[in-house]
Design an enzyme around this catalytic site. Sequence first.
Site, mmCIF file in Angstrom:
data_model
loop_
_atom_site.group_PDB
_atom_site.id
_atom_site.type_symbol
_atom_site.label_atom_id
_atom_site.label_comp_id
_atom_site.label_asym_id
_atom_site.label_seq_id
_atom_site.Cartn_x
_atom_site.Cartn_y
_atom_site.Cartn_z
ATOM 1 N N GLY A 197 6.514 -6.265 -0.483
ATOM 2 C CA GLY A 197 6.084 -6.271 0.804
ATOM 3 C C GLY A 197 6.747 -6.536 2.074
ATOM 4 N N SER A 198 6.269 -6.813 2.967
ATOM 5 C CA SER A 198 6.938 -7.378 4.221
ATOM 6 C C SER A 198 7.797 -8.448 4.099
ATOM 7 C CB SER A 198 6.106 -7.224 5.391
ATOM 8 O OG SER A 198 5.095 -8.356 5.183
ATOM 9 N N CYS A 236 10.088 1.595 2.206
ATOM 10 C CA CYS A 236 11.087 0.526 2.622
ATOM 11 C C CYS A 236 12.743 1.083 2.604
ATOM 12 C CB CYS A 236 10.977 -0.454 1.524
ATOM 13 S SG CYS A 236 11.025 0.201 -0.295
ATOM 14 N N TRP A 279 0.827 -1.259 0.077
ATOM 15 C CA TRP A 279 0.049 0.259 -0.155
ATOM 16 C C TRP A 279 0.786 1.253 0.169
ATOM 17 C CZ3 TRP A 279 1.747 2.557 4.046
ATOM 18 C CH2 TRP A 279 2.387 1.759 5.283
ATOM 19 N N ASN A 280 2.213 1.077 0.169
ATOM 20 C CA ASN A 280 2.817 2.585 0.599
ATOM 21 C C ASN A 280 3.071 3.279 -0.629
ATOM 22 O OD1 ASN A 280 4.843 0.496 -0.206
ATOM 23 N ND2 ASN A 280 6.349 1.388 1.363
ATOM 24 N N LYS A 286 -2.213 -8.047 -7.900
ATOM 25 C CA LYS A 286 -3.323 -7.942 -6.662
ATOM 26 C C LYS A 286 -2.612 -6.542 -6.020
ATOM 27 C CE LYS A 286 -3.187 -9.182 -2.810
ATOM 28 N NZ LYS A 286 -3.690 -8.002 -2.030
ATOM 29 N N PRO A 287 -3.204 -5.712 -5.801
ATOM 30 C CA PRO A 287 -2.683 -4.588 -5.023
ATOM 31 C C PRO A 287 -3.214 -4.685 -3.554
ATOM 32 C CG PRO A 287 -4.706 -3.827 -6.303
ATOM 33 C CD PRO A 287 -4.661 -5.315 -6.355
ATOM 34 N N ALA A 288 -2.736 -4.094 -2.650
ATOM 35 C CA ALA A 288 -2.795 -4.182 -0.819
ATOM 36 C C ALA A 288 -4.478 -3.559 -1.120
ATOM 37 C CB ALA A 288 -2.039 -3.046 -0.346
ATOM 38 N N GLU A 339 11.727 -2.384 11.318
ATOM 39 C CA GLU A 339 11.411 -1.318 10.620
ATOM 40 C C GLU A 339 10.347 -0.569 11.404
ATOM 41 O OE1 GLU A 339 9.388 -3.050 7.264
ATOM 42 O OE2 GLU A 339 10.571 -1.554 5.848
HETATM 43 P P1 NAP Z 1 2.384 -6.703 3.540
HETATM 44 O O1 NAP Z 1 1.482 -6.962 4.557
HETATM 45 O O2 NAP Z 1 3.505 -7.767 3.271
HETATM 46 O O3 NAP Z 1 1.467 -6.917 2.240
HETATM 47 C C1 NAP Z 1 2.132 -6.644 0.915
HETATM 48 C C2 NAP Z 1 0.838 -7.174 -0.133
HETATM 49 O O4 NAP Z 1 0.977 -8.735 0.201
HETATM 50 C C3 NAP Z 1 -0.352 -7.017 -0.082
HETATM 51 O O5 NAP Z 1 -1.056 -6.958 -1.397
HETATM 52 C C4 NAP Z 1 -1.088 -7.810 0.772
HETATM 53 O O6 NAP Z 1 -2.492 -8.013 0.687
HETATM 54 C C5 NAP Z 1 -0.206 -9.011 0.256
HETATM 55 N N1 NAP Z 1 -0.421 -10.224 1.286
HETATM 56 C C6 NAP Z 1 -0.299 -10.176 2.587
HETATM 57 N N2 NAP Z 1 -0.304 -11.433 3.165
HETATM 58 C C7 NAP Z 1 -0.292 -12.351 2.003
HETATM 59 C C8 NAP Z 1 -0.582 -13.736 1.761
HETATM 60 N N3 NAP Z 1 -0.534 -14.538 2.649
HETATM 61 N N4 NAP Z 1 -0.550 -14.382 0.433
HETATM 62 C C9 NAP Z 1 -0.660 -13.397 -0.542
HETATM 63 N N5 NAP Z 1 -0.465 -12.013 -0.357
HETATM 64 C C10 NAP Z 1 -0.378 -11.343 0.755
HETATM 65 O O7 NAP Z 1 3.113 -5.289 3.504
HETATM 66 P P2 NAP Z 1 2.550 -3.956 3.411
HETATM 67 O O8 NAP Z 1 2.308 -3.629 4.779
HETATM 68 O O9 NAP Z 1 1.548 -3.653 2.398
HETATM 69 O O10 NAP Z 1 3.826 -3.183 3.053
HETATM 70 C C11 NAP Z 1 4.772 -2.621 3.848
HETATM 71 C C12 NAP Z 1 6.198 -3.432 3.640
HETATM 72 O O11 NAP Z 1 6.471 -3.544 2.250
HETATM 73 C C13 NAP Z 1 7.012 -3.060 4.295
HETATM 74 O O12 NAP Z 1 7.900 -4.239 5.060
HETATM 75 C C14 NAP Z 1 8.020 -2.330 3.335
HETATM 76 O O13 NAP Z 1 9.371 -2.252 3.683
HETATM 77 C C15 NAP Z 1 7.892 -3.382 2.045
HETATM 78 N N6 NAP Z 1 8.197 -2.625 0.924
HETATM 79 C C16 NAP Z 1 9.403 -2.920 0.060
HETATM 80 C C17 NAP Z 1 9.800 -2.610 -1.116
HETATM 81 C C18 NAP Z 1 10.930 -2.845 -1.690
HETATM 82 O O14 NAP Z 1 10.955 -2.639 -3.056
HETATM 83 N N7 NAP Z 1 11.756 -3.636 -1.357
HETATM 84 C C19 NAP Z 1 8.870 -1.361 -1.418
HETATM 85 C C20 NAP Z 1 7.712 -1.019 -0.913
HETATM 86 C C21 NAP Z 1 7.354 -1.640 0.327
HETATM 87 P P3 NAP Z 1 -3.346 -7.241 1.729
HETATM 88 O O15 NAP Z 1 -2.823 -6.055 2.162
HETATM 89 O O16 NAP Z 1 -4.543 -6.869 0.687
HETATM 90 O O17 NAP Z 1 -3.816 -8.383 2.678
#
Ligand code: NAP
Length: 490
Positions: free
Chosen positions: A240-241, A296, A162-163, A186-188, A393
């Site tokens: 994502g995380s 991130c 989502w960020n 699949k977006p957040a 983080e």
């Molecule tokens: P997240 O909770 O890991 O979610 C990311 C995405 O994965 C969302 O679309 C989420 O969907 C989906 N998701 C969650 N659980 C899942 C599962 N079990 N199976 C399939 N999909 C699943 O992360 P976030 O809170 O959205 O984003 C923040 C994190 O992203 C931070 O840790 C940040 O550092 C990281 N990030 C990394 C980068 C990079 O390039 N390295 C860039 C930006 C962000 P839902 O939310 O719809 O459940």
Amino acid sequence: MGTTIETDEERVLDAVPRKLYIGGKWLEGERGTLIVEDPSTGQALAQVADASPADAVAALDAAADAGSEWAKHPPRERGEILRRAFETIVSRADDLALLMTLEMGKPLKESKAEVLYGAEFLRWFSEEAVRIDGRFAVAPNGQGRLLTMRQPVGPCLLITPWNFPLAMGTRKIGPAIAAGCTMIVKPAQQTPLSMLALTQIFEESGLPGGVLNLVTASSSSQTMAPLIADQRLRKLSFTGSTEVGRALMSQASETLLRLSMELGGNAPFIVFEDADLDAAVEGAVIAKMRNIGEACTAANRFHVAEAVADEFSRKLAARLAAMKVGRGTEEGVEVGPLVDGTQRAKVAELVQDALGKGARTLTGGNTIDGQGYFYEATVIDQIPDDARLLTEEIFGPVAPVKTFSGEDEAITAANATEYGLASYLYTRDIKRALRVSEALETGMIGLNQGMVSNPAAPFGGVKQSGFGREGGREGIEEYLETKYLAINMD
Ligand code: NAP
């Protein structure tokens, strides 16, 4: 004036399709709808389709069916579709920025910067689409000939956070389209609107049905699991995380799915005593406060040479204290709300942990009362070694400052994390800059600058920040397979 803003908000929201996009058609979700919140108020902003696992499988069916035709589509035309989408995004940048601010909270100026940054990936990869080639060689023994060709990986699942609601998508979609892959995006669930608007732009730009399929869902694990288990899927690119990345990798091991993992970070920001201190403070404001600290690549820890630490902390605290906090649509706001209550509670918990262990607040340190998920811009110092925010983080507008006495100590402290995405380094000494850069265990380093992102550069991490690169010449490699042809010349 108030009425105009309200009308603009309604207009951009009304223009967004709210359905799933599968096989070139906009469809209802089997599970009804899910609610998207405005983080500045906590109120419902919109309802979008909520997909079931069967809807997600229908999206994979469409991506698989379109796969072979799309792989054969002329690269020039793939590039031109990307180019048209790029131009449309730029022409609608103000509306897309407003939409993004409404769903994600960041100030309008920052949303506009993300829209333009996100669009650049489409321009970059429109240019890369026609530069996919292989090589030809004479075998070392002089007899056979060796030919390699680059082919699209096949149907991809692209999961985004989502960020950065738009750019995290275009960084994957751009190279996937250029390479000739079909995809399910699949977006957040907090921020699906920007991706819905982007999908509409691709439809208008002439992308054939089935190439890009969009699934919005409230239960990501349930809806994505059957896709990850399906042998027709050939690649998963996840941003994502680290925690979710690990779980997805484990699921993907069943089918040996090809992976790109863009995960969490814990960026150190190192300031040596020879640095231009005012430039370092300005860089620190960008590295910390861009995206309300929810990046991130956000500086998570400031490691500052003892001799200049007090001055640096004082100046940084003054800059952050002067930043206007408010709804991202308001004039002059530099710090928007955090994305939701959970995120804000986590930031508050990390600050309380550090303060409870003896850290000192220089500015901020509190949740802001009232509606929305606001948190004060915060600087704290005298951080004890066991404070959780040194290893976790933060993802919020909180800057912890820690001191060091020498170069080796700075490097050891910077690398004392499981993450390895970005780091920042301020020094005027070129030899030190190179020495320290070589020793830092991160995929990216900002040298005397507080931002590393650039569509023409390879973005990605090492250690538990994941693997794979997005952007640059490397970005398209993630979506290509190499096939080798052994040619008999006897
Ligand atoms: P997240 O909770 O890991 O979610 C990311 C995405 O994965 C969302 O679309 C989420 O969907 C989906 N998701 C969650 N659980 C899942 C599962 N079990 N199976 C399939 N999909 C699943 O992360 P976030 O809170 O959205 O984003 C923040 C994190 O992203 C931070 O840790 C940040 O550092 C990281 N990030 C990394 C980068 C990079 O390039 N390295 C860039 C930006 C962000 P839902 O939310 O719809 O459940």
